[in-house]
Design an enzyme around this catalytic site. Structure first.
Site, PDB file in Angstrom:
ATOM      1  N   HIS A 111       0.862  -1.191   0.000  1.00 46.53           N
ATOM      2  CA  HIS A 111       0.000   0.000   0.000  1.00 46.53           C
ATOM      3  C   HIS A 111       0.896   1.239   0.000  1.00 46.53           C
ATOM      4  O   HIS A 111       1.879   1.280   0.745  1.00 46.53           O
ATOM      5  CB  HIS A 111      -0.912  -0.017   1.229  1.00 46.53           C
ATOM      6  N   GLU A 174       9.268   4.214  -5.933  1.00 46.19           N
ATOM      7  CA  GLU A 174      10.674   3.755  -5.885  1.00 46.19           C
ATOM      8  C   GLU A 174      10.926   2.915  -4.635  1.00 46.19           C
ATOM      9  O   GLU A 174      11.611   1.888  -4.711  1.00 46.19           O
ATOM     10  CB  GLU A 174      11.626   4.952  -5.879  1.00 46.19           C
TER      11      GLU A 174
HETATM   12  C1  GRF Z   1       1.084   0.698  -6.123  1.00 47.32           C
HETATM   13  O1  GRF Z   1       1.264   2.040  -5.757  1.00 47.32           O
HETATM   14  C2  GRF Z   1       0.626  -0.133  -4.954  1.00 47.32           C
HETATM   15  O2  GRF Z   1       1.155   0.298  -3.733  1.00 47.32           O
HETATM   16  C3  GRF Z   1      -0.861   0.099  -4.960  1.00 47.32           C
HETATM   17  O3  GRF Z   1      -1.204   0.128  -6.322  1.00 47.32           O
HETATM   18  C4  GRF Z   1      -0.080   0.539  -7.088  1.00 47.32           C
HETATM   19  C5  GRF Z   1       0.163  -0.547  -8.092  1.00 47.32           C
HETATM   20  O4  GRF Z   1       1.177  -0.199  -8.997  1.00 47.32           O
HETATM   21  N1  GRF Z   1      -1.542  -0.919  -4.201  1.00 47.32           N
HETATM   22  P1  GRF Z   1       1.743  -1.317  -9.998  1.00 47.32           P
HETATM   23  O5  GRF Z   1       0.532  -1.894 -10.735  1.00 47.32           O
HETATM   24  O6  GRF Z   1       2.451  -2.347  -9.187  1.00 47.32           O
HETATM   25  O7  GRF Z   1       2.654  -0.572 -10.925  1.00 47.32           O
END
Ligand code: GRF
Length: 217
Positions: A111, A174
């Site tokens: 998260h 990051e």
């Molecule tokens: C990330 O910011 C994660 O923390 C949240 O959704 C986003 C997903 O990004 N739960 P990705 O699909 O992994 O690029």
């Protein structure tokens, strides 16, 4: 010893999926990304699975009458693929009580805030509007409540005065990409001990990683 088989659930871009795939290529990594499930047919993250030769499928929540039926389909697909740990990586559906209890302490979520602050959607906007000076990310074990559950790893980033939700999201992403592979490494290695809401890890984290920045041990 065989590596732990991990299933990753996605709904979109899949950048965290990609970092897990890359991390699991290290010979000493205790887990392999063995299966990917998207609940959205055009989730971009499916391309990462395909490029890496990882079996993937789409299970759309829209094809099921209710959450319990959708969760049961996920459960069946994961078991058929002999998955032992599940990583939610930008998976935009809530998992119900039965699923989270059947898979207790074997489902991770990432998260983009320092939980318990700012659960739910629109995290970065909420953080900016609250005026916090630090935000970050959290990897936690999944419980039936949204963005709840014992925390394995967190990492912080500064919030700049001129941040927008987009610039803050990029800075947080990051550290997400550093935290998630490390958290999965600890869980797959059997290093995590859970007591109530708290976790402890008995492993020596890799030198230079977030848990061992000075490179000792
Ligand atoms: C990330 O910011 C994660 O923390 C949240 O959704 C986003 C997903 O990004 N739960 P990705 O699909 O992994 O690029």
């Amino acid at each position: 010893m065989g590596r732990v088989r991990v299933g990753v659930l996605i709904s979109g871009r899949g950048s965290n999926l990609q970092t897990l795939i890359q991390a699991a290529q290290a010979p000493d990594y205790p887990a392999e990304i063995a299966y990917v499930i998207a609940n959205v047919a055009d989730a971009k993250g499916l391309d990462h699975a395909e490029r890496a030769g990882i079996p993937a499928c789409v299970i759309s929540h829209k094809d099921f009458a209710d959450r319990a039926a959708f969760d049961a389909a996920l459960d069946a697909a994961l078991r058929k693929a002999k998955i032992e740990i599940v990583c939610l990586a930008g998976f935009m559906r809530l998992l119900g009580k039965k699923f989270t209890e059947d898979w207790r302490d074997r489902v991770l979520n990432i998260h983009p805030s320092l939980l318990p602050a700012f659960p739910g959607l629109d995290t970065h906007r909420k953080a900016i509007e609250a005026g916090v000076k630090i935000s970050g990310c959290t990897v936690h074990l999944v419980r039936p409540e949204l963005d709840d559950g014992p925390i394995l790893i967190q990492a912080a980033v500064p919030v700049a005065e001129d941040d927008t939700p987009e610039t803050l999201a990029a800075r947080v992403l990051e550290v997400e990409h550093r935290c998630y592979p490390l958290a999965l490494r600890l869980l797959a290695a059997g290093a995590i001990r859970v007591t109530g809401k708290t976790t402890r890890h008995g492993a020596t984290a890799p030198k230079g990683s977030l848990l061992n920045p000075g490179g000792t041990g």
